[in-house]
Design a protein around this motif. Structure first.
Motif, PDB file in Angstrom:
ATOM      1  N   MET A 241      29.128  39.432  44.612  1.00 56.91           N
ATOM      2  CA  MET A 241      28.104  38.374  44.607  1.00 56.91           C
ATOM      3  C   MET A 241      27.831  37.922  43.172  1.00 56.91           C
ATOM      4  O   MET A 241      27.723  36.720  42.896  1.00 56.91           O
ATOM      5  CB  MET A 241      26.807  38.889  45.236  1.00 56.91           C
ATOM      6  N   ALA A 242      27.706  38.882  42.257  1.00 57.44           N
ATOM      7  CA  ALA A 242      27.463  38.543  40.855  1.00 57.44           C
ATOM      8  C   ALA A 242      28.632  37.743  40.280  1.00 57.44           C
ATOM      9  O   ALA A 242      28.434  36.768  39.542  1.00 57.44           O
ATOM     10  CB  ALA A 242      27.220  39.809  40.041  1.00 57.44           C
ATOM     11  N   ARG A 243      29.856  38.133  40.627  1.00 56.30           N
ATOM     12  CA  ARG A 243      31.024  37.382  40.147  1.00 56.30           C
ATOM     13  C   ARG A 243      31.014  35.958  40.688  1.00 56.30           C
ATOM     14  O   ARG A 243      31.364  35.006  39.980  1.00 56.30           O
ATOM     15  CB  ARG A 243      32.327  38.089  40.562  1.00 56.30           C
ATOM     16  N   LEU A 256      24.670  25.188  30.882  1.00 55.47           N
ATOM     17  CA  LEU A 256      23.555  26.130  30.949  1.00 55.47           C
ATOM     18  C   LEU A 256      23.975  27.460  30.337  1.00 55.47           C
ATOM     19  O   LEU A 256      25.133  27.880  30.443  1.00 55.47           O
ATOM     20  CB  LEU A 256      23.138  26.350  32.404  1.00 55.47           C
ATOM     21  N   ARG A 257      23.029  28.145  29.751  1.00 58.30           N
ATOM     22  CA  ARG A 257      23.361  29.400  29.071  1.00 58.30           C
ATOM     23  C   ARG A 257      23.595  30.542  30.056  1.00 58.30           C
ATOM     24  O   ARG A 257      24.665  31.129  30.076  1.00 58.30           O
ATOM     25  CB  ARG A 257      22.263  29.752  28.071  1.00 58.30           C
ATOM     26  N   PHE A 258      22.620  30.862  30.868  1.00 59.52           N
ATOM     27  CA  PHE A 258      22.772  32.016  31.758  1.00 59.52           C
ATOM     28  C   PHE A 258      21.570  32.120  32.695  1.00 59.52           C
ATOM     29  O   PHE A 258      20.557  31.449  32.522  1.00 59.52           O
ATOM     30  CB  PHE A 258      22.912  33.313  30.957  1.00 59.52           C
ATOM     31  N   GLY A 279      20.905  41.558  32.960  1.00 67.76           N
ATOM     32  CA  GLY A 279      20.082  41.194  31.813  1.00 67.76           C
ATOM     33  C   GLY A 279      18.624  40.942  32.121  1.00 67.76           C
ATOM     34  O   GLY A 279      17.935  40.263  31.348  1.00 67.76           O
ATOM     35  N   HIS A 280      18.117  41.489  33.199  1.00 64.89           N
ATOM     36  CA  HIS A 280      16.757  41.207  33.669  1.00 64.89           C
ATOM     37  C   HIS A 280      15.818  42.371  33.317  1.00 64.89           C
ATOM     38  O   HIS A 280      16.272  43.502  33.138  1.00 64.89           O
ATOM     39  CB  HIS A 280      16.784  41.012  35.193  1.00 64.89           C
ATOM     40  N   PRO A 281      14.494  42.116  33.223  1.00 65.89           N
ATOM     41  CA  PRO A 281      13.558  43.236  33.056  1.00 65.89           C
ATOM     42  C   PRO A 281      13.740  44.277  34.157  1.00 65.89           C
ATOM     43  O   PRO A 281      13.990  43.930  35.313  1.00 65.89           O
ATOM     44  CB  PRO A 281      12.184  42.554  33.155  1.00 65.89           C
ATOM     45  N   PHE A 282      13.610  45.560  33.783  1.00 61.89           N
ATOM     46  CA  PHE A 282      13.859  46.640  34.734  1.00 61.89           C
ATOM     47  C   PHE A 282      12.765  46.690  35.806  1.00 61.89           C
ATOM     48  O   PHE A 282      11.568  46.728  35.473  1.00 61.89           O
ATOM     49  CB  PHE A 282      13.905  47.997  34.019  1.00 61.89           C
ATOM     50  N   PRO A 283      13.132  46.714  37.082  1.00 62.21           N
ATOM     51  CA  PRO A 283      12.127  46.885  38.147  1.00 62.21           C
ATOM     52  C   PRO A 283      11.425  48.234  38.012  1.00 62.21           C
ATOM     53  O   PRO A 283      11.998  49.217  37.527  1.00 62.21           O
ATOM     54  CB  PRO A 283      12.965  46.825  39.430  1.00 62.21           C
ATOM     55  N   LEU A 284      10.164  48.274  38.446  1.00 63.15           N
ATOM     56  CA  LEU A 284       9.375  49.506  38.425  1.00 63.15           C
ATOM     57  C   LEU A 284       9.427  50.169  39.793  1.00 63.15           C
ATOM     58  O   LEU A 284       9.357  49.501  40.828  1.00 63.15           O
ATOM     59  CB  LEU A 284       7.923  49.198  38.056  1.00 63.15           C
ATOM     60  N   ARG A 300      24.600  44.843  33.423  1.00 60.41           N
ATOM     61  CA  ARG A 300      25.686  43.957  33.029  1.00 60.41           C
ATOM     62  C   ARG A 300      25.077  42.766  32.289  1.00 60.41           C
ATOM     63  O   ARG A 300      23.860  42.627  32.215  1.00 60.41           O
ATOM     64  CB  ARG A 300      26.512  43.485  34.227  1.00 60.41           C
ATOM     65  N   MET A 301      25.935  41.900  31.763  1.00 58.58           N
ATOM     66  CA  MET A 301      25.460  40.697  31.090  1.00 58.58           C
ATOM     67  C   MET A 301      24.824  39.753  32.117  1.00 58.58           C
ATOM     68  O   MET A 301      25.085  39.854  33.317  1.00 58.58           O
ATOM     69  CB  MET A 301      26.621  39.997  30.382  1.00 58.58           C
ATOM     70  N   PRO A 302      23.990  38.820  31.664  1.00 56.89           N
ATOM     71  CA  PRO A 302      23.412  37.851  32.601  1.00 56.89           C
ATOM     72  C   PRO A 302      24.487  37.079  33.363  1.00 56.89           C
ATOM     73  O   PRO A 302      25.621  36.925  32.894  1.00 56.89           O
ATOM     74  CB  PRO A 302      22.597  36.930  31.690  1.00 56.89           C
TER      75      PRO A 302
END
Length: 403
Positions: A241-243, A256-258, A279-284, A300-302
């Motif tokens: 999905m990310a790919r 767009l950057r990311f 590249g997102h803030p870590f879920p709690l 992984r990278m954004p």
């Protein structure tokens, strides 16, 4: 047989409402609801919560001056909305309006005599009527603008118009889990978004934040969400999905950057969680009302930066665990003193409300607390998502009569 002679007169009222609804436009629904309830000697009024979830706004009837809007905070109607439970105020019964588990607003039913509201069968009929009204509101929204206009206090930006049509309902409840989200500033969302889907024993959920502002950021999030949905529905796993999102951004919006994101899958049978953090803030992770850590693996990278070799992170949840996902618009809200709202403050408030409030109300209060930090209009999108693996949480989301 008249309504007074019918041993269960709500049968006729429900049938009449369904008949009237068949050809009704969105702007006619309030009149049809009132007309279906009138033979029972009742006056029924619909209130929908505004986009900010701060005010309950009456749905107007044709040719009638409607009542004033009601604040969610510190009113009987607001308490009914927040707690998803009924309340009696003199000869008036207030009932939550839900589409399944999505909080839409409240329905007020005025009875001729207050004594009628002491009859359990009568109140049960009112609850069933309100349940049907909630579903009918949801079915009418896509076919006209009237109900959407009631919920808006000002003009919505083009990016917000796009994203609100893409994201799923704010709240989802199944037998084993609750998912809830909130998206602010609701009239000027740029690149934030969220998604979820629950099939068989797998719950997919995700949160997104595309770099930039306004419509260009919204287009980026729209492309990412569409690519991920297409991959998911084709049977692909999280990494694929990310790919797919990487490739879609490169193909359609290379300027767009990311997009930062968290994509996750929870096994609702055994609590096994797999997730990718782009590249997102870590879920709690909250357990027993306390934040016990962050989900900081699977990095992984954004999205859009083509970094697809990283393995997904894994964790095992315990029943009752909550996962709180957020975008940096929450934690970076800066007050007049220059201090950020911060992840620590977010965790503190999440712990305070974890034990006593259902997920949607927890998020509503958390988001409003963060937005209150801004010195003026928010400078970034602020999105929260709460996922809870718990049958107890599910029961707390049901109307009081169904618990």
């Amino acid at each position: 047989m008249s309504a007074a002679d019918d041993p269960w007169p709500w049968r006729a009222a429900l049938a009449e409402l369904l008949r009237r609804n068949r050809l009704a436009q969105a702007d006619e629904l309030a009149d049809e609801v009132a007309a279906a309830a009138a033979p029972l000697g009742l006056d029924a009024t619909i209130y929908l919560v505004d986009q900010e979830q701060r005010t309950l706004r009456p749905v107007p009837r044709a040719g009638a001056a409607g009542p004033e809007p009601l604040a969610v905070q510190d009113t009987v109607a607001g308490r009914v909305f927040m707690a998803v439970e009924q309340a009696v105020d003199g000869n008036r019964l207030w009932l939550p309006l839900l589409d399944g588990s999505e909080r839409l607003g409240v329905l007020t039913v005025v009875a001729g005599a207050a004594e009628r509201l002491e009859d359990a069968d009568f109140v049960a009929g009112c609850e069933l009527f309100a349940h049907l009204v909630g579903h009918l509101i949801a079915t009418k929204v896509p076919y006209g603008d009237a109900l959407l206009k009631v919920r808006r206090t000002r003009r919505m930006s083009e990016a917000s118009e796009l994203l609100w049509r893409l994201v799923p309902p704010l709240t989802f409840v199944s037998h084993r889990a609750v998912v809830s989200a909130v998206l602010e500033p609701c009239y000027e969302v740029g690149g934030d978004g969220f998604d979820y889907a629950s099939d068989e024993s797998t719950l997919f959920f995700a949160i997104f934040d595309t770099a930039g502002h306004e419509l260009r950021a919204g287009l980026g999030t729209a492309v990412v969400m569409s690519a991920i949905r297409a991959a998911r529905r084709a049977g692909d796993g999280l990494e694929a999905m990310a790919r797919a999102a990487d490739e879609a951004l490169a193909a359609y919006l290379p300027e767009l950057r990311f997009t930062t994101a968290v994509l996750a899958e929870l096994d609702l049978e055994d609590g096994r969680l797999r997730y990718v953090n782009a590249g997102h803030p870590f879920p709690l992770l909250l357990r027993d009302g306390k934040v016990i850590g962050a989900l900081d693996a699977g990095r992984r990278m954004p999205l859009g930066l083509d970094d697809w070799n990283q393995p997904a992170g894994e964790a095992v949840l315990e029943r009752g665990d909550r996962i709180l996902l957020y975008t940096d618009g929450i934690t970076e809200a800066r007050g007049r003193d220059g201090a950020h709202f911060g992840a620590d403050r977010l965790a503190e408030l999440a712990e305070r409300d974890a034990e006593r409030l259902p997920a949607p109300e927890t998020l509503r209060r958390l988001c409003h607390a963060a937005l209150a930090r801004y010195d003026g209009p928010p400078t970034d999108d602020a999105t929260l998502m709460l996922v809870e693996w718990s049958s107890d949480a599910v029961r707390a989301m049901l109307p009081s009569a169904a618990r």
